[in-house]
Design an enzyme around this catalytic site. Structure first.
Site, PDB file in Angstrom:
ATOM      1  N   ARG A 191     121.952 -29.891  52.912  1.00  0.00           N
ATOM      2  CA  ARG A 191     121.738 -29.616  54.336  1.00  0.00           C
ATOM      3  C   ARG A 191     120.411 -28.887  54.536  1.00  0.00           C
ATOM      4  NH1 ARG A 191     125.464 -24.396  55.612  1.00  0.00           N
ATOM      5  NH2 ARG A 191     124.580 -24.803  57.653  1.00  0.00           N
ATOM      6  N   ILE A 239     116.788 -27.506  55.005  1.00  0.00           N
ATOM      7  CA  ILE A 239     115.522 -27.772  54.311  1.00  0.00           C
ATOM      8  C   ILE A 239     115.769 -28.556  53.027  1.00  0.00           C
ATOM      9  CG2 ILE A 239     113.634 -26.680  53.037  1.00  0.00           C
ATOM     10  CD1 ILE A 239     113.730 -24.420  55.157  1.00  0.00           C
ATOM     11  N   ASP A 256     127.570 -24.183  41.105  1.00  0.00           N
ATOM     12  CA  ASP A 256     127.363 -22.822  41.598  1.00  0.00           C
ATOM     13  C   ASP A 256     126.184 -22.242  40.822  1.00  0.00           C
ATOM     14  OD1 ASP A 256     127.369 -20.132  42.181  1.00  0.00           O
ATOM     15  OD2 ASP A 256     129.455 -19.770  41.615  1.00  0.00           O
ATOM     16  N   VAL A 257     125.059 -22.027  41.509  1.00  0.00           N
ATOM     17  CA  VAL A 257     123.847 -21.615  40.794  1.00  0.00           C
ATOM     18  C   VAL A 257     123.905 -20.173  40.300  1.00  0.00           C
ATOM     19  CG1 VAL A 257     122.353 -23.284  41.962  1.00  0.00           C
ATOM     20  CG2 VAL A 257     122.625 -20.978  42.926  1.00  0.00           C
ATOM     21  N   GLY A 260     120.216 -20.918  48.788  1.00  0.00           N
ATOM     22  CA  GLY A 260     120.159 -19.541  49.273  1.00  0.00           C
ATOM     23  C   GLY A 260     121.286 -19.235  50.238  1.00  0.00           C
ATOM     24  N   TYR A 310     118.190 -10.158  51.523  1.00  0.00           N
ATOM     25  CA  TYR A 310     117.551 -11.480  51.583  1.00  0.00           C
ATOM     26  C   TYR A 310     116.048 -11.361  51.346  1.00  0.00           C
ATOM     27  CZ  TYR A 310     116.363 -16.107  53.499  1.00  0.00           C
ATOM     28  OH  TYR A 310     115.893 -17.388  53.672  1.00  0.00           O
TER      29      TYR A 310
END
Length: 240
Positions: A18, A20, A54-55, A83, A146
């Site tokens: 989804r 970018i 899952d990074v 992110g 963030y």
């Protein structure tokens, strides 16, 4: 680019289902590359290989890259885009709010880059692009966690450049500003108007505009650009 000079690459995009990430996947597919999209859902745009991953988990990343290698060959281009946000003012921000964002945004990018670099070193060619943010340098109230991750990606890219730059591998950061995505679509009109007033271009950006910058950095002609921060923000932060 002429047809004879085109080289098909194996591309991995995290967070590619989804926003970018999706635009980036679609851009590389349109250029004729083999693309894998990694994300929690395993969903991907049509034509891409979708892999649930899952990074924040190194074992899942290793398994995902093994799938990519089997289907498309070793990863040659990595776009570390995954992110999350857990926005709140610092006095209300829990340790979990801070740690979870770091685990995905920064830890995930690190783990994917570490895995991708292995095959890039052997091939003596590679492109690593991190999706940063204007917030990483500009700052944003309520986004200490963030902003910390997005700022840190610059240090990762520049350190990687010094480590592996002599092997034909580049590492750069694209720093989007306010981009039209599902997230911004939910914002009230007055909030959007306030953002637009602060952007010299007078509008929000398109995900395809970010994808174009990433595609350029991934290309043959960008081989002498590394450790750079490329703002795609309508002049909001100007790379500041």
């Amino acid at each position: 680019m002429s047809e004879s000079s085109f080289i098909q690459r194996s591309v991995v995009v995290t967070g590619g289902s989804r926003g970018i990430g999706k635009a980036v996947v679609e851009r590389f597919l349109a250029e004729g590359h083999k693309v894998a999209a990694l994300g929690p859902s395993g969903k991907a745009p049509e034509g891409a290989l979708g892999i649930a991953c899952d990074v924040s988990d190194a074992d899942q990343i290793d398994a995902a890259f093994a799938q990519v290698e089997q289907a498309h060959g070793p990863a040659e281009i990595l776009v570390a885009n995954a992110g999350i946000t857990k926005d709140t003012l610092i006095l209300r921000m829990s340790d979990a709010d801070f740690d979870n964002v770091l685990q995905v945004n920064l830890g995930g990018a690190f783990r994917c880059a570490r895995r991708a670099v292995k095959s890039m070193l052997r091939a003596r060619w590679g492109r690593i692009i991190f999706t940063g943010s204007v917030v990483g340098l500009y700052g944003s109230a309520g986004q200490v966690n963030y902003a910390a991750t997005k700022s840190a990606l610059i240090g990762v890219a520049r350190s990687l450049t010094r480590e592996v730059g002599g092997r034909g591998i580049t590492a750069n950061v694209v720093a989007p500003g306010f981009i039209e995505t599902d997230m911004t679509a939910d914002l009230p009109a007055e909030v959007i108007a306030k953002y637009q007033a602060s952007i010299p271009a007078g509008r929000l950006g398109g995900a395809d505009e970010v994808a174009a910058a990433i595609a350029f950095l991934a290309g043959q002609q960008a081989g002498y650009i590394s450790g750079a921060v490329i703002p795609v923000d309508g002049g909001l932060g100007m790379g500041h």
